[in-house]
Design an enzyme around this catalytic site. Sequence first.
Site, short mmCIF file in Angstrom:
data_model
loop_
_atom_site.label_atom_id
_atom_site.label_comp_id
_atom_site.label_asym_id
_atom_site.label_seq_id
_atom_site.Cartn_x
_atom_site.Cartn_y
_atom_site.Cartn_z
N ALA A 1 -19.91 2.15 4.06
CA ALA A 1 -18.79 2.10 3.52
C ALA A 1 -20.05 0.91 2.56
O ALA A 1 -20.06 0.47 1.20
CB ALA A 1 -17.73 0.82 3.27
N ALA B 1 -7.95 11.76 2.91
CA ALA B 1 -10.02 12.53 3.47
C ALA B 1 -10.34 13.21 2.57
O ALA B 1 -9.94 13.91 2.91
CB ALA B 1 -9.20 12.45 4.85
N GLU C 1 0.72 -1.03 0.12
CA GLU C 1 0.46 -0.28 0.42
C GLU C 1 1.27 1.52 -0.24
O GLU C 1 1.92 1.17 1.14
CB GLU C 1 -0.47 -0.10 1.43
CG GLU C 1 -1.74 1.26 0.97
CD GLU C 1 -2.81 0.98 2.71
OE1 GLU C 1 -3.89 0.05 2.19
OE2 GLU C 1 -2.90 1.58 3.17
N TYR D 1 -6.63 6.81 -0.75
CA TYR D 1 -7.98 8.25 -0.84
C TYR D 1 -7.51 8.91 0.20
O TYR D 1 -8.10 8.05 1.18
CB TYR D 1 -8.81 7.72 -1.40
CG TYR D 1 -9.24 8.20 -2.38
CD1 TYR D 1 -9.64 8.05 -3.51
CD2 TYR D 1 -10.90 8.62 -1.03
CE1 TYR D 1 -9.91 9.45 -4.21
CE2 TYR D 1 -11.36 9.91 -2.46
CZ TYR D 1 -11.02 10.03 -3.47
OH TYR D 1 -12.65 10.85 -4.45
P1 FAD Z 1 -17.30 1.40 7.81
O1 FAD Z 1 -17.62 -0.14 7.30
O2 FAD Z 1 -19.26 1.34 6.79
O3 FAD Z 1 -17.56 1.06 8.84
C1 FAD Z 1 -18.24 2.35 10.26
C2 FAD Z 1 -18.60 2.24 11.28
O4 FAD Z 1 -19.36 2.87 10.99
C3 FAD Z 1 -17.92 0.77 12.41
O5 FAD Z 1 -18.00 1.31 13.22
C4 FAD Z 1 -19.04 -0.53 11.04
O6 FAD Z 1 -19.09 -1.35 12.99
C5 FAD Z 1 -20.23 0.92 11.51
N1 FAD Z 1 -21.32 0.18 11.17
C6 FAD Z 1 -21.25 -0.42 10.04
N2 FAD Z 1 -22.56 -0.52 8.98
C7 FAD Z 1 -23.50 -0.17 10.49
C8 FAD Z 1 -24.79 -0.27 10.49
N3 FAD Z 1 -25.69 -0.72 9.54
N4 FAD Z 1 -25.58 0.69 11.13
C9 FAD Z 1 -24.64 0.83 12.80
N5 FAD Z 1 -23.61 0.95 12.35
C10 FAD Z 1 -22.91 0.36 11.29
N6 FAD Z 1 -8.95 6.30 5.24
C11 FAD Z 1 -9.40 7.04 3.96
O7 FAD Z 1 -9.55 7.95 4.18
N7 FAD Z 1 -8.51 6.41 3.42
C12 FAD Z 1 -8.38 5.65 2.86
O8 FAD Z 1 -7.02 5.22 2.02
C13 FAD Z 1 -8.15 4.26 3.89
N8 FAD Z 1 -7.55 3.44 3.64
C14 FAD Z 1 -7.95 2.09 4.40
C15 FAD Z 1 -7.36 1.02 4.29
C16 FAD Z 1 -7.43 -0.09 5.15
C17 FAD Z 1 -6.97 -1.34 4.97
C18 FAD Z 1 -8.35 0.50 6.15
C19 FAD Z 1 -7.97 -0.83 7.44
C20 FAD Z 1 -9.00 1.82 6.24
C21 FAD Z 1 -8.82 2.71 5.70
N9 FAD Z 1 -9.02 3.87 5.68
C22 FAD Z 1 -8.74 4.65 5.21
C23 FAD Z 1 -9.87 4.22 7.08
C24 FAD Z 1 -10.95 4.11 7.28
O9 FAD Z 1 -11.65 5.01 6.04
C25 FAD Z 1 -11.44 4.32 8.71
O10 FAD Z 1 -11.56 3.67 9.36
C26 FAD Z 1 -13.59 4.81 8.50
O11 FAD Z 1 -13.16 5.05 9.77
C27 FAD Z 1 -14.25 3.21 8.50
O12 FAD Z 1 -13.97 2.79 6.58
P2 FAD Z 1 -15.17 1.65 6.72
O13 FAD Z 1 -14.77 1.90 5.33
O14 FAD Z 1 -14.41 0.72 7.56
O15 FAD Z 1 -16.29 1.79 7.37
#
Ligand code: FAD
Length: 288
Positions: free
Chosen positions: A128, A52, A18, A50
Amino acid sequence: MKIIEFYKRSEKTVLSLEIFPPQANYPVDSLFNTIEELRDLEPDFISVTYGAGGSTRDRTVEIASSIKNDFGIETLAHLTCMAHSKQEVDSILGILWEQGIRNIMALRGDPPADVESLDLIQREYHYARELIEEARKKADFGIAAAAYPEGHPECQKLSNDILHLKEKVDAGVDVLISQLFFDNRKIYDFMDRSLQAGINCPIVPGIMPVLNAKQIKRMIFLSGASVPSDLLRLLDKYDDRPEEMEKAGIEYASRQVEDLLANRIPGIHMYTMNKSRQIKEIVKNAGL
Ligand code: FAD
């Protein structure tokens, strides 16, 4: 090619790297030199983060496109949806597809640092999962998503986070890539629990080497990753001796990867922090 195809081949552990785009006022060329050096590791694919709120939108596309089209290495372009409208996401997905990018890492993202509070109700995207659904409808992308071995910081219970993860996978995820962790028992336990919850896609451990005590303390604070006592001792001991910290960090990450390889994980995802020499050393030490 979709990245899931790499994990379907059983003959070798998949190696992914990455990188992150430099800020807009820095030239992109030095990153291309780093990619050239990392190429020696023969990574199966390289992912590009990507910024923030979309702050690196154009650079993420430019770099991912160059990895694929100039370097001839498969790529995974990260995309966060939190600060975008559906129309913007539709347009970005279209551009990625036109550039020949076939894999996206679908993320919610975090509020940009300069935004005090973000009213999620007002937003077009909340999780997401919604981006995954959109991308599935838009084109035949390979889709990866994030997984949190110790739970996402906003979620009170790991079991709830795993339920949300399952919803994400059911929406169309091929591969999960994990948040950094320093205690391998955390990922083994998480993999077992995910499997029990019906999550059957590959879960790839993400490894961030400790190369700089200050930087890693910030990452630990942000991610909530637990720190085993042997790592804590290193952080204390080498706090003001950066060269020795780096050496010890390379050693720690090498042993972590070595142990993962002995435990039949589908792949290793290295958070390179745009450092080639140290990452090469770890991969070589671990025998990957
Ligand atoms: P989600 O999967 O949407 O989850 C976010 C939160 O919402 C979690 O606590 C989950 O339990 C909760 N949730 C989900 N669905 C529900 C529901 N139906 N009801 C209630 N709660 C729910 N950030 C960047 O800005 N750029 C990047 O390029 C980037 N790359 C990353 C790569 C990796 C491998 C990882 C692990 C993280 C990366 N991040 C990046 C960080 C990420 O954007 C953050 O951790 C963000 O806070 C959560 O994104 P997510 O897609 O996991 O969210």
